[in-house]
Design a protein around this motif. Structure first.
Motif, PDB file in Angstrom:
ATOM      1  N   ASP A   1     -12.131  -1.134   3.098  1.00 10.77           N
ATOM      2  CA  ASP A   1     -12.053  -1.546   1.900  1.00 10.77           C
ATOM      3  C   ASP A   1     -13.148  -0.407   0.848  1.00 10.77           C
ATOM      4  N   LYS A   2     -12.756  -0.581   0.202  1.00  7.14           N
ATOM      5  CA  LYS A   2     -14.040   0.116  -0.825  1.00  7.14           C
ATOM      6  C   LYS A   2     -14.878  -0.347  -1.437  1.00  7.14           C
ATOM      7  N   THR A   3     -14.849  -1.617  -1.240  1.00  7.42           N
ATOM      8  CA  THR A   3     -16.231  -2.661  -2.200  1.00  7.42           C
ATOM      9  C   THR A   3     -17.231  -2.393  -0.871  1.00  7.42           C
ATOM     10  N   THR A   4     -16.510  -3.195   0.280  1.00  9.03           N
ATOM     11  CA  THR A   4     -18.149  -3.664   1.238  1.00  9.03           C
ATOM     12  C   THR A   4     -17.739  -1.548   2.189  1.00  9.03           C
ATOM     13  N   ALA A   5     -16.886  -1.464   1.320  1.00 10.45           N
ATOM     14  CA  ALA A   5     -17.687   0.109   2.422  1.00 10.45           C
ATOM     15  C   ALA A   5     -19.226   1.213   2.129  1.00 10.45           C
ATOM     16  N   ALA A   6     -19.163   0.067   0.046  1.00 11.77           N
ATOM     17  CA  ALA A   6     -20.196   1.087  -0.040  1.00 11.77           C
ATOM     18  C   ALA A   6     -20.940   0.454   0.877  1.00 11.77           C
ATOM     19  N   TYR A   7     -20.996  -1.072   1.360  1.00  9.89           N
ATOM     20  CA  TYR A   7     -22.407  -2.269   2.060  1.00  9.89           C
ATOM     21  C   TYR A   7     -22.698  -1.553   2.931  1.00  9.89           C
ATOM     22  N   MET A   8     -21.155  -0.824   3.736  1.00  8.05           N
ATOM     23  CA  MET A   8     -21.774  -0.736   4.976  1.00  8.05           C
ATOM     24  C   MET A   8     -22.881   0.713   5.536  1.00  8.05           C
ATOM     25  N   ALA A   9     -22.723   1.385   4.078  1.00  3.55           N
ATOM     26  CA  ALA A   9     -24.101   2.337   4.257  1.00  3.55           C
ATOM     27  C   ALA A   9     -25.545   1.424   4.394  1.00  3.55           C
ATOM     28  N   ASP A  10     -26.031   0.805   4.242  1.00  5.12           N
ATOM     29  CA  ASP A  10     -26.415   0.195   4.699  1.00  5.12           C
ATOM     30  C   ASP A  10     -26.970  -0.954   5.970  1.00  5.12           C
ATOM     31  N   PRO A  11     -28.270  -0.416   6.360  1.00  9.58           N
ATOM     32  CA  PRO A  11     -28.457  -0.260   7.504  1.00  9.58           C
ATOM     33  C   PRO A  11     -28.490  -1.942   8.371  1.00  9.58           C
ATOM     34  N   SER A  12     -29.229  -2.768   7.173  1.00 11.84           N
ATOM     35  CA  SER A  12     -29.889  -4.030   7.007  1.00 11.84           C
ATOM     36  C   SER A  12     -28.266  -4.785   6.581  1.00 11.84           C
ATOM     37  N   PHE A  13     -27.329  -4.507   5.964  1.00 13.71           N
ATOM     38  CA  PHE A  13     -26.226  -4.909   6.077  1.00 13.71           C
ATOM     39  C   PHE A  13     -25.169  -4.951   7.519  1.00 13.71           C
ATOM     40  N   VAL A  14     -25.384  -3.819   7.691  1.00 16.56           N
ATOM     41  CA  VAL A  14     -24.860  -3.890   9.446  1.00 16.56           C
ATOM     42  C   VAL A  14     -25.150  -5.234  10.067  1.00 16.56           C
ATOM     43  N   ALA A  15     -26.669  -4.704  10.358  1.00 19.76           N
ATOM     44  CA  ALA A  15     -27.597  -5.381  10.745  1.00 19.76           C
ATOM     45  C   ALA A  15     -26.564  -7.627  10.962  1.00 19.76           C
ATOM     46  N   LYS A  16     -27.034  -7.760   9.820  1.00 22.70           N
ATOM     47  CA  LYS A  16     -26.547  -8.888   9.610  1.00 22.70           C
ATOM     48  C   LYS A  16     -25.519  -9.483   9.340  1.00 22.70           C
ATOM     49  N   ILE A  17     -23.863  -8.234   9.203  1.00 24.49           N
ATOM     50  CA  ILE A  17     -22.792  -8.336  10.038  1.00 24.49           C
ATOM     51  C   ILE A  17     -23.035  -8.920  11.572  1.00 24.49           C
ATOM     52  N   ASN A  18     -23.087  -7.281  12.332  1.00 19.21           N
ATOM     53  CA  ASN A  18     -23.593  -7.992  13.642  1.00 19.21           C
ATOM     54  C   ASN A  18     -24.635  -9.108  14.480  1.00 19.21           C
ATOM     55  N   THR A  19     -25.333  -9.536  13.223  1.00 22.86           N
ATOM     56  CA  THR A  19     -25.724 -11.167  13.563  1.00 22.86           C
ATOM     57  C   THR A  19     -24.955 -11.923  13.832  1.00 22.86           C
ATOM     58  N   ILE A  20     -23.718 -11.987  12.773  1.00 26.63           N
ATOM     59  CA  ILE A  20     -23.357 -13.125  12.785  1.00 26.63           C
ATOM     60  C   ILE A  20     -21.872 -12.940  13.787  1.00 26.63           C
ATOM     61  N   ARG A  21     -21.696 -12.295  14.127  1.00 28.98           N
ATOM     62  CA  ARG A  21     -20.698 -11.974  14.763  1.00 28.98           C
ATOM     63  C   ARG A  21     -21.493 -12.201  16.465  1.00 28.98           C
ATOM     64  N   ALA A  22     -22.588 -12.360  16.549  1.00 24.60           N
ATOM     65  CA  ALA A  22     -23.417 -12.719  17.829  1.00 24.60           C
ATOM     66  C   ALA A  22     -23.589 -14.146  17.573  1.00 24.60           C
ATOM     67  N   ASN A  23     -24.064 -14.462  16.680  1.00 17.50           N
ATOM     68  CA  ASN A  23     -24.032 -15.696  16.664  1.00 17.50           C
ATOM     69  C   ASN A  23     -24.356 -16.703  14.939  1.00 17.50           C
ATOM     70  N   PRO A  24     -22.625 -17.117  14.896  1.00 19.15           N
ATOM     71  CA  PRO A  24     -21.811 -17.001  14.006  1.00 19.15           C
ATOM     72  C   PRO A  24     -22.332 -18.627  12.972  1.00 19.15           C
ATOM     73  N   GLY A  25     -23.760 -19.373  13.567  1.00 17.15           N
ATOM     74  CA  GLY A  25     -24.207 -20.208  13.104  1.00 17.15           C
ATOM     75  C   GLY A  25     -25.037 -19.340  11.873  1.00 17.15           C
ATOM     76  N   ALA A  26     -25.662 -18.313  13.041  1.00 16.52           N
ATOM     77  CA  ALA A  26     -26.181 -17.682  11.735  1.00 16.52           C
ATOM     78  C   ALA A  26     -26.063 -17.250  10.083  1.00 16.52           C
ATOM     79  N   ALA A  27     -24.901 -17.524  10.009  1.00 18.35           N
ATOM     80  CA  ALA A  27     -24.293 -17.116   8.891  1.00 18.35           C
ATOM     81  C   ALA A  27     -24.219 -17.701   7.908  1.00 18.35           C
ATOM     82  N   GLN A  28     -24.541 -19.564   7.977  1.00 21.93           N
ATOM     83  CA  GLN A  28     -24.809 -20.217   6.931  1.00 21.93           C
ATOM     84  C   GLN A  28     -26.358 -19.592   5.796  1.00 21.93           C
ATOM     85  N   GLY A  29     -27.961 -19.021   6.595  1.00 18.75           N
ATOM     86  CA  GLY A  29     -28.495 -18.975   6.314  1.00 18.75           C
ATOM     87  C   GLY A  29     -28.875 -17.570   5.650  1.00 18.75           C
TER      88      GLY A  29
END
Length: 603
Positions: free
Chosen positions: A166-194
């Motif tokens: 996706d052209k919008t989120t592809a730009a976000y994926m260049a940010d390591p902090s954003f990728v880390a947040k995605i991986n956190t949610i994948r590992a622990n869905p309950g963390a998404a709210q925060g």
């Protein structure tokens, strides 16, 4: 004269204060009316200023805070809207609409649980309030299913790949902090709210849901979702300015502008997100083709229906419903492969063009139904699970459960193999003799998976359970064995052994006696009965044995039986009658019970 003058002055001051208060209240109401007009005209900043000025004159008026909260919410300033909503509720906690404002502000701030609580408090005051009911419904599913939905959205194996495409989120994926947040949610869905305070996470979620990254978010709510409060309930009868305003004639509605000559429709063009923009003329033609297709479908003229639905899909390639209708035709024609292919394509099209979750789910459900018609249960289950991801309909849940049950049953039957069952049984026997009871247990269990109808193996596994002191499981296996083979004497004996281990001596005696009914000379059964007697009355005197026995329900039943009482009397008077009665196994069993208890003496 001085006293009189002071009284006159006091009266004048009092009247002046009341007049000033009335003037002040009238001014606040006038400002509120002006604020309402500004709000209705979409001038939210002006409405906020007018409500603020009115509040400076009448700071105890809950309606003013309610209306300013609505204006702030329409400006997407949900923090300020929340502050005013809380003030409104604190001034008049019994006013249900205040909780509607509170819930809307919290919803805008993405505080779903708090919003749900606010709506529920309002409904407790006014159960039929539609705004509160609608508000509660809008947040309820998000609160209850948030974690499960988040798990299903972010846990897919292709999550990273889809975000990169996706052209919008592809730009976000260049940010390591954003990728880390995605991986956190994948590992622990309950963390998404925060992490939802990061708008990029919300956009990523929308992309993964197939809704695109430009879908309306809480910060894009329309002003039409909010209304200021009118005067009918909030203005007291003694406010003259309000009464005058209510009596004033309503301004005439503006006359509609003369209709313009229709402009030519532009050719279809691409939208910002790459989707084709369909002209109104094309949409109208597509709708007509769909209507013609449906008429043919109802007549079971499937080829004509297919022709019209295909034409509709070509005219408007963004509407998944046309493809869904095509799949329905293929299903009726028993073209199940085509039905599945078109249904899945319809679902994907719906995700790309922001169709409703219910319609996308319907497409996957049809693919599931077609796969089931082909007896491809795994594929059918896969599609119905995708349907449930979009819409948790009771019918889909029932289908999922039925498929899972049937798949499990087929796997169980496919696993059956009587020859391998015998191999595992023999291995179990050898291990049992060697004293390796856990390993023997595993072999007997595998044997029963290969052949669940072998009573002997249940009996053998029961013996293992007894050795491992798992008495309830041993008894359960013995009962299963007896259902398969009612005359299986070892099952009765092992059941008795298990009951002895649980100190249920009366029940154990019954099991041993059942074995003796099959084989009166069985030594294991006799030994089991003797062991029961020893354990039941061990260390007791004759009197203590009688006292304990009288608490035994079986002894009580024997002694209250008129037939048994008659037999006991005959036995004391006529030894020959005693010998005749003892030939009856049931009477002999009951008599032995009384002898063991010390109630009947053999002396």
């Amino acid at each position: 004269r001085v006293a009189s003058s002071r009284r006159e002055t006091s009266v004048l001051v009092g009247e002046g204060a009341r007049a000033f208060a009335q003037h002040k209240m009238a001014s606040a109401d006038e400002l509120k009316d002006q604020g309402n007009k500004a709000f209705a005209g979409g001038k939210f900043k002006e409405a906020v200023d007018l409500f603020t000025e009115a509040i400076s004159l009448d700071s105890g008026n809950h309606v003013l805070f309610s209306n300013r909260s609505a204006a702030y919410a329409s400006m997407k300033n949900y923090s300020a809207a929340l502050t005013d909503a809380e003030k409104c509720v604190s001034i008049k906690p019994e006013w249900a609409k205040g909780y509607s404002r509170l819930g809307a502000a919290l919803h805008g701030l993405n505080k779903m649980r708090e919003a749900k609580d606010a709506y529920e408090k309002g409904l407790a005051l006014e159960p039929e309030n539609k705004a509160l009911k609608d508000g509660l419904e809008s947040v309820k599913s998000k609160v209850e299913d948030g974690v499960n939905s988040m798990a299903s959205i972010f846990a897919a194996p292709d999550t990273i790949e889809r975000l990169m495409k996706d052209k919008t989120t592809a730009a976000y994926m260049a940010d390591p902090s954003f990728v880390a947040k995605i991986n956190t949610i994948r590992a622990n869905p309950g963390a998404a709210q925060g992490l939802m305070s990061d708008q990029r996470i919300l956009q990523a979620m929308l992309v993964l849901m197939g809704m695109g990254a430009k879908v309306m978010t809480p910060d894009q709510f329309n002003a039409k979702d909010f209304k200021v409060d009118d005067d009918e309930e909030e203005i007291e009868a003694d406010r003259p300015a309000a009464a005058a305003a209510a009596a004033a004639p309503k301004p005439e509605a503006p006359k509609p502008a003369p209709a313009k000559a229709p402009e030519p429709e532009p050719e279809p063009m691409e939208t910002d997100d790459g989707r084709p923009k369909i002209s109104k003329e094309a949409k109208a033609k597509a709708a007509a083709e769909k209507e013609a297709g449906t008429a043919a479908y109802k007549k079971r003229e499937f080829e004509d229906a297919l022709k019209h639905y295909t034409a509709a899909a070509e005219l408007d390639p963004t509407d998944m419903v046309f493809h869904l209708n095509i799949s329905a035709v293929y299903y009726e024609q028993k073209e199940y492969d085509k039905c599945i292919e078109v249904s899945v394509r319809a679902a994907q099209l719906g995700q790309d063009n922001q169709a409703s979750f219910e319609t996308i789910a319907k497409a996957y459900a049809r693919a599931s139904k077609a796969a089931l018609a082909k007896d491809e249960l795994d594929d059918s289950l896969k599609h119905i699970k995708k349907a449930l991801t979009n819409h948790r309909l009771a019918e889909y849940v029932a289908t999922e459960r039925a498929l899972e049950k049937e798949i499990a049953e087929r796997k169980r039957k496919a696993y059956l193999d009587p020859e391998k069952a015998v191999e595992h049984k023999n291995k179990g026997n050898d291990l049992f003799k060697a004293g390796d009871f856990p390993a023997a247990l595993a072999e007997y269990t595998e044997s029963l998976k290969r052949n669940p109808d072998d009573a002997k193996v249940y009996g053998n596994r029961a013996a293992c359970y007894i050795k491992l002191a798992a008495f309830p499981l041993a008894i359960q296996d013995c009962e299963t064995a007896l259902k398969l083979e009612p005359g299986f004497i070892k099952a009765y004996i092992r059941k008795g052994n298990g009951l002895v281990g649980m100190k249920k001596f009366s029940e154990a005696q019954s099991a041993y006696n059942k074995a003796l009914e099959i084989d009166a000379n069985n030594s294991e059964a006799h030994e089991g009965l003797a062991k029961c007697r020893d354990l039941m009355y061990k260390g007791m005197s004759t009197e203590e044995r009688r006292e304990a026995a009288m608490k035994d329900p079986e002894v009580q039943h024997i002694l209250s039986d008129p037939v048994m009482n008659t037999i006991l009397q005959q036995m004391t008077q006529d030894p020959k009658a005693a010998r005749d009665h003892l030939k009856n196994p049931e009477i002999m069993r009951k008599l032995q019970k009384l002898i063991d208890a010390g109630i009947v003496s053999t002396a």
